[in-house]
Write an enzyme that holds these catalytic residues in place. Structure first.
Site, PDB file in Angstrom:
ATOM      1  N   CYS A   2       0.846  -1.182   0.000  1.00 30.13           N
ATOM      2  CA  CYS A   2       0.000   0.000   0.000  1.00 30.13           C
ATOM      3  C   CYS A   2       0.894   1.249   0.000  1.00 30.13           C
ATOM      4  CB  CYS A   2      -0.923   0.108   1.215  1.00 30.13           C
ATOM      5  SG  CYS A   2      -1.943  -1.339   1.463  1.00 30.13           S
ATOM      6  N   ARG A  27       3.178   0.172  -5.288  1.00 23.56           N
ATOM      7  CA  ARG A  27       3.049  -0.469  -3.980  1.00 23.56           C
ATOM      8  C   ARG A  27       1.705  -1.182  -3.809  1.00 23.56           C
ATOM      9  NH1 ARG A  27       6.795   1.566  -0.481  1.00 23.56           N
ATOM     10  NH2 ARG A  27       5.554   0.866   1.278  1.00 23.56           N
ATOM     11  N   TRP A  75      -3.025  -2.509  -1.536  1.00 25.53           N
ATOM     12  CA  TRP A  75      -2.752  -3.891  -1.942  1.00 25.53           C
ATOM     13  C   TRP A  75      -3.357  -4.725  -0.820  1.00 25.53           C
ATOM     14  CZ3 TRP A  75      -0.289  -8.292  -0.134  1.00 25.53           C
ATOM     15  CH2 TRP A  75      -0.012  -9.275  -1.077  1.00 25.53           C
ATOM     16  N   ASN A 101      -0.701   1.599   6.108  1.00 17.75           N
ATOM     17  CA  ASN A 101       0.093   0.653   5.314  1.00 17.75           C
ATOM     18  C   ASN A 101       0.738  -0.300   6.311  1.00 17.75           C
ATOM     19  OD1 ASN A 101       3.406   0.989   3.877  1.00 17.75           O
ATOM     20  ND2 ASN A 101       1.973  -0.662   3.658  1.00 17.75           N
ATOM     21  N   GLY A 102       0.387  -1.587   6.212  1.00 12.64           N
ATOM     22  CA  GLY A 102       0.957  -2.570   7.138  1.00 12.64           C
ATOM     23  C   GLY A 102      -0.094  -3.570   7.558  1.00 12.64           C
ATOM     24  N   GLU A 487      15.847 -16.005 -12.749  1.00 12.69           N
ATOM     25  CA  GLU A 487      15.361 -14.635 -12.875  1.00 12.69           C
ATOM     26  C   GLU A 487      14.565 -14.452 -14.179  1.00 12.69           C
ATOM     27  OE1 GLU A 487      14.914 -12.263 -11.004  1.00 12.69           O
ATOM     28  OE2 GLU A 487      14.827 -10.469 -12.244  1.00 12.69           O
ATOM     29  N   LYS A 491      10.643 -13.289 -14.414  1.00 13.47           N
ATOM     30  CA  LYS A 491      10.136 -12.150 -15.205  1.00 13.47           C
ATOM     31  C   LYS A 491       8.917 -12.584 -16.007  1.00 13.47           C
ATOM     32  CE  LYS A 491      12.097 -10.222 -13.332  1.00 13.47           C
ATOM     33  NZ  LYS A 491      12.057  -9.331 -12.260  1.00 13.47           N
ATOM     34  N   GLU A 494       5.816 -13.238 -13.727  1.00 11.78           N
ATOM     35  CA  GLU A 494       5.273 -12.022 -13.107  1.00 11.78           C
ATOM     36  C   GLU A 494       4.386 -11.231 -14.046  1.00 11.78           C
ATOM     37  OE1 GLU A 494       8.323  -9.938 -10.056  1.00 11.78           O
ATOM     38  OE2 GLU A 494       9.151 -10.252 -12.034  1.00 11.78           O
ATOM     39  N   HIS A 510      16.749 -35.311 -14.155  1.00 10.88           N
ATOM     40  CA  HIS A 510      16.282 -35.870 -12.883  1.00 10.88           C
ATOM     41  C   HIS A 510      14.793 -35.622 -12.679  1.00 10.88           C
ATOM     42  CE1 HIS A 510      20.357 -36.888 -11.897  1.00 10.88           C
ATOM     43  NE2 HIS A 510      20.735 -35.655 -12.175  1.00 10.88           N
ATOM     44  N   LYS A 609       5.276  -3.924  -5.773  1.00 10.39           N
ATOM     45  CA  LYS A 609       6.728  -3.841  -5.871  1.00 10.39           C
ATOM     46  C   LYS A 609       7.400  -3.928  -4.511  1.00 10.39           C
ATOM     47  CE  LYS A 609      10.321  -1.745  -8.388  1.00 10.39           C
ATOM     48  NZ  LYS A 609      10.594  -3.063  -8.951  1.00 10.39           N
TER      49      LYS A 609
HETATM   50  C1  G6P Z   1       8.518  -8.019  -4.637  1.00  6.01           C
HETATM   51  C2  G6P Z   1       8.793  -7.440  -6.010  1.00  6.01           C
HETATM   52  C3  G6P Z   1      10.029  -8.104  -6.604  1.00  6.01           C
HETATM   53  C4  G6P Z   1      11.216  -7.947  -5.667  1.00  6.01           C
HETATM   54  C5  G6P Z   1      10.900  -8.485  -4.278  1.00  6.01           C
HETATM   55  C6  G6P Z   1      11.977  -8.111  -3.285  1.00  6.01           C
HETATM   56  O1  G6P Z   1       8.111  -9.319  -4.753  1.00  6.01           O
HETATM   57  O2  G6P Z   1       7.676  -7.630  -6.860  1.00  6.01           O
HETATM   58  O3  G6P Z   1      10.327  -7.491  -7.846  1.00  6.01           O
HETATM   59  O4  G6P Z   1      12.310  -8.624  -6.190  1.00  6.01           O
HETATM   60  O5  G6P Z   1       9.677  -7.920  -3.792  1.00  6.01           O
HETATM   61  O6  G6P Z   1      11.998  -6.714  -3.152  1.00  6.01           O
HETATM   62  P1  G6P Z   1      13.222  -5.867  -2.667  1.00  6.01           P
HETATM   63  O7  G6P Z   1      12.741  -4.448  -2.725  1.00  6.01           O
HETATM   64  O8  G6P Z   1      13.520  -6.315  -1.273  1.00  6.01           O
HETATM   65  O9  G6P Z   1      14.359  -6.117  -3.585  1.00  6.01           O
END
Ligand code: G6P
Length: 614
Positions: A2, A27, A75, A101-102, A487, A491, A494, A510, A609
């Protein structure tokens, strides 16, 4: 998660709040709302399900004139994303409005107690409990709002950044924080508040970052007052944030994510600026050099991180074990914090986080600190909670990352880890001078190398269309490029919502090879490194079973060009820096597959994010 924004001063609050909320949508973006104190002293509260643009439409034509207000983009944690659960929340009588927020962990107990006092609830959120608790305390004690907030927060278990306004009070906001970020921007006789200072950078560069357990009285035209929960005054530490507005805009790209992918040659320049000397090839990281003894006597390095930062840490493990010969462990922060980890006094714990606010990573930092380890931070956001909670650290300096899928932060993190490994390796005498200088030169060349990598990936847009049919992908890599495969898969998941799995190439036989058929594309990072021939064999095994191969290959590799179904060439660099290069086409592949499928890549469903809840 949030995002919260607030304003009190002499300007119209609503436009400032809406603009700030747009910038905070990374957020969370499932509902949004604002509350103001109107001309007659009443609180006007407007909120709806949807994005900030939906709120803007909803506000159209409404009387929102006011010089005080608070706003929220949500969120969902407790309660579905709908109008009722959107913030701000009124207290029962409508006298107070609050944004949060929290997570209030003990909200059920508090809610039951309030119900027994006759309180009724309009939403299923934990936040509405808090605003009612504040009102109840104020009513029963006849105290000021500030005092009631402090008393309420003493009863709360959990994480919060809150802001509260009161009916009839058009010049004062009460704000507080515990484990969720809150920056207060200081203007001329006016104040701004936000979860992220960059969202209000248009108005001021001077910020106060609230610490855990602090409550701020933010009053128009008066000095900022910060107290702890017992009411004792805290020092107000004003910090400057240097950031330009253009860094927060799309700069002609259709999405932030595409802009951020293309920015990488420049963000790497910012990341290594002043750290790798182009003449002497010396690498200097003051955070390490000022704490040499910690790294010299380190028995072990433990990375703690989540998501993309965890993937970058896996590359850090290779770098440090290879160049510094220190044993490394890489931990999911969320697992580390709850499994009673063994932490020794000679451990160095490195917390990696783009936002510097991820709740699990922050908690892991606290545990490591408590156990006496030396805790180092690799963060992007200046002044963030993790950056402040660590004993020392290195900023990656890649500028604000707004697209929810992390791109430039990943390459910045790996670049910092490479510099870290060079500095520590040199201190410990575990890296040969020639190797040191070669990697340092490759770091200096990285911006050009990335420009070439972006160039090679030009035709990915057309090529990505072919794969929109797929429901599953496999990503394979070995050594330094196994984390790159993880990674790349993340991507795609996501932003396109296609299931993708990253694996070490040799693990295919395996089990996962059973999944291979003509419908399942396999992306293989098969650049020319020490495991190249082995990876080629893995490719043959997949082809023999009818699988389709998309290979990321080194420029000029004719062998794989003939064998793979589709090839993307990348320029070469030192093997230990190769993930920074080979991730570029994978970021673009995910981006184009997702846009071909019509996905909102900057705001993918269910994600945020900055994950400030556990
Ligand atoms: C969320 C974001 C990711 C990020 C992760 C860790 O899941 O969507 O993109 O890698 O948090 O976030 P940070 O800010 O700790 O790198």
């Amino acid at each position: 998660m949030c995002g919260i924004v607030g304003y009190v001063g002499h300007r119209q609050a609503c436009p400032i709040i809406i603009k700030g909320l747009h910038r905070l949508e990374y957020r969370g973006y499932d509902s949004a709302g604002v509350a103001i104190v109107d001309q007659s002293g009443e609180i006007g509260l407007y909120k709806c399900k949807g994005k900030v643009s939906d709120l803007e439409r909803f506000l159209d034509g409404k009387a929102t004139e006011s010089t005080i207000g608070i706003g929220h983009t949500r969120w969902a944690t407790h309660g579905a994303p709908n109008d009722a659960n959107a913030h701000p929340h009124f207290s029962s009588s409508g006298r107070l409005a609050l944004i949060h927020n929290g997570i209030i962990e003990n909200f059920r107990v508090l809610k039951d107690a309030l119900k027994s006092h006759g309180y009724e609830f309009r939403s299923s959120t934990d936040s509405e409990v808090l605003v009612n608790l504040i009102e109840y305390i104020q009513d029963t004690n006849g105290c000021s709002l500030e005092e009631a907030v402090r008393m309420a927060l003493r009863q709360v278990v959990g994480a919060y950044a809150i802001a509260v306004i009161e009916r009839g009070v058009s010049d004062r906001i009460i704000a507080a924080r515990e484990s969720s970020p809150m920056a207060i921007g200081i203007g001329e006789g006016e104040y701004f508040l936000s979860s992220d200072a960059s969202s209000i950078i248009d108005y001021t560069h001077n910020f106060v970052y609230l610490n855990d357990g602090e409550v701020a009285v933010i009053e128009k035209g008066k000095p900022l007052q910060i107290k702890n929960l017992s009411g004792e005054m805290s020092h107000v530490d004003i910090q400057k944030l240097e950031l330009s507005i253009s860094q927060l805009e799309k700069g002609g790209y259709p999405h932030f994510m595409l802009k951020e992918i293309h920015e990488q040659p420049d963000t790497i320049v910012d990341c290594i600026r002043g750290r790798v000397n182009p003449d002497t090839k010396e690498v200097i990281l003051s955070g390490v050099l000022d704490n040499q003894d910690k790294f010299l006597k380190a028995g072990r390095i433990i990375f703690v991180a989540c998501g993309t930062s965890w993937h970058a840490s896996l590359i850090g493990e290779h770098l440090i074990e290879n160049l510094c010969r220190i044993p490394v462990e890489v931990e999911y922060a969320s697992e580390f914090r709850y499994r009673n980890p063994i932490i020794r006094k000679d451990d160095v714990v490195i917390a990696v986080s783009q936002s510097g606010e991820t709740a699990d990573t922050l908690a892991a930092v606290e545990i490591a600190r408590r156990e006496g380890a030396f805790v180092y931070g690799i963060c992007n956001v200046i002044g963030s909670s993790i950056a402040r909670a660590t004993a020392s650290g290195t900023y990656i300096h890649v500028g604000p990352e707004i697209g929810v899928a992390s791109t430039k932060a990943f390459t910045g993190q790996v670049t910092v880890m490479a510099m870290l490994a060079l500095v520590i390796g040199k201190l410990r005498g575990t890296i040969e001078e020639e190797k040191y200088h070669k990697v340092a030169q490759a770091l200096l060349d990285l911006p050009d190398t990335l420009r070439k990598a972006l160039d090679c990936s030009k035709n990915l847009e057309n090529f990505a269309k072919i794969f929109t049919y797929a429901h599953n992908f496999i990503y394979l890599g070995r050594g330094y490029n196994y984390p790159t495969a993880l990674e790349g898969a993340l991507k795609l998941k996501e932003i396109s919502y296609i299931h993708a799995e990253g694996l070490p190439a040799a693990e295919m036989k395996h089990g996962p090879i059973a999944l291979i058929d003509a419908e399942m594309p396999t992306v293989v990072i098969a650049t020319l490194d020490r495991t190249y021939e082995k990876t080629v064999s893995n490719i043959e095994e997949i082809k023999a079973r009818g699988g389709k191969i998309i290979a990321v290959i080194s420029q000029g590799d004719t062998q794989l060009r003939k064998r793979a179904d589709y090839c993307i060439e990348v320029p070469s660099t030192e093997e230990c820096l190769m993930p920074i290069v080979s991730i570029i086409p994978l970021q673009l592949l995910a981006y184009y597959v997702a846009t071909c499928k019509g996905r909102n890549v900057d705001q993918p469903r269910n994600l945020a994010k900055s994950v400030t809840v556990e």
